[in-house]
Design a protein around this motif. Sequence first.
Motif, short mmCIF file in Angstrom:
data_model
loop_
_atom_site.label_atom_id
_atom_site.label_comp_id
_atom_site.label_asym_id
_atom_site.label_seq_id
_atom_site.Cartn_x
_atom_site.Cartn_y
_atom_site.Cartn_z
N UNK A 89 0.83 -1.20 0.00
CA UNK A 89 0.00 0.00 0.00
C UNK A 89 0.86 1.24 0.00
N UNK A 90 0.22 2.40 -0.21
CA UNK A 90 0.98 3.65 -0.26
C UNK A 90 0.07 4.82 0.11
N UNK A 91 0.65 5.76 0.83
CA UNK A 91 -0.06 6.99 1.19
C UNK A 91 -0.08 7.89 -0.04
N UNK A 92 -1.23 7.96 -0.68
CA UNK A 92 -1.32 8.66 -1.96
C UNK A 92 -1.84 10.09 -1.86
N UNK A 93 -2.10 10.57 -0.64
CA UNK A 93 -2.46 11.97 -0.46
C UNK A 93 -3.78 12.40 -1.07
N UNK A 94 -4.77 11.51 -1.05
CA UNK A 94 -6.09 11.89 -1.55
C UNK A 94 -6.93 12.38 -0.37
N UNK A 95 -7.09 13.71 -0.26
CA UNK A 95 -7.80 14.30 0.86
C UNK A 95 -9.16 14.84 0.48
N UNK A 104 -11.07 9.26 -4.08
CA UNK A 104 -11.19 8.66 -2.75
C UNK A 104 -11.52 7.17 -2.86
N UNK A 105 -12.52 6.85 -3.68
CA UNK A 105 -12.92 5.46 -3.84
C UNK A 105 -11.76 4.61 -4.38
N UNK A 106 -11.01 5.16 -5.30
CA UNK A 106 -9.87 4.45 -5.88
C UNK A 106 -8.78 4.24 -4.84
N UNK A 110 -7.49 0.65 -3.53
CA UNK A 110 -6.09 0.30 -3.78
C UNK A 110 -5.37 -0.13 -2.51
N UNK A 111 -5.73 0.46 -1.39
CA UNK A 111 -5.04 0.18 -0.13
C UNK A 111 -5.74 -0.85 0.75
N UNK A 146 -4.20 14.45 7.93
CA UNK A 146 -4.61 15.60 7.14
C UNK A 146 -4.23 15.42 5.68
N UNK A 147 -5.18 15.63 4.79
CA UNK A 147 -4.90 15.57 3.37
C UNK A 147 -4.74 14.18 2.80
N UNK A 148 -5.20 13.15 3.52
CA UNK A 148 -5.01 11.79 3.01
C UNK A 148 -6.17 10.88 3.43
N UNK A 149 -7.37 11.31 3.10
CA UNK A 149 -8.59 10.61 3.53
C UNK A 149 -8.66 9.16 3.05
#
Length: 255
Positions: A89-95, A104-106, A110-111, A146-149
Amino acid sequence: MDLLLKDKVILISGGAKGIGAAISKGLIEEGGIPVIIDPSPEGEKILMLANGKGLHIPIRLEQPEDAKKAVELTIEKFGSIHGIVNNAGANDGVGLENGSPEAFAKSVSKNLQHYYDLVHFSVPFLKKSKGSIVNISSKTAITGQGGTSGYVAAKGAQLALTREWAVELLPYQIRVNAVIPAEVMTPLYEKWLSSFPDPDKKLQEISNRIPLGKRMTTPEEIASTVLFLLSEKSAHTTGQHIYVDGGYTHLDRAL
């Protein structure tokens, strides 16, 4: 301590780099058999440490069929599965503000989805071995960032599923636990640090907020806890969320 992992077949998603690589290498040291599910070529190099006693499946778990294929290849080669480490997995910064409902759904899928998929297809074989499952989550599921919902939603769901699966799999004596890292130096973390004007300064700022030793956790320290949870030495431990973070999440950082 002999963790009694000799010849145990363990599936490790994202097992070629960072925390996953440390788990794969640690398992090899214990005489276990890693199945490294990771598209990175580093997986082949790790298997050289085991004299080929393992399997590298160079795929990314993007669809349920990918997880099914990984399980089938494992059974074809070894005939059994004794444990799973869900790690990729990876922190992709989708906030909220810098994302969209679609992104967000993607991000969540993915994670999170492959955690379910890999366990789902492995359950019949884990029943036979009375195996163990370890989910790698993140302190962001507890603290927020923050910034990674998307990433945080997935990490929180992993913790919920840890206890849900621990309950559902009790009749089969399959144990399920989660390990929660905080600040760990991995290739992805190094990449993130490099985005700052002064990476060394940023690293020092972060390290100073980690109570135990004012240093980051090493991938090997995460791996040691994971290997213990996979082993029979933790035979009466299930449904637990275990923090390996130098006290970062719960202790007063003013310390």
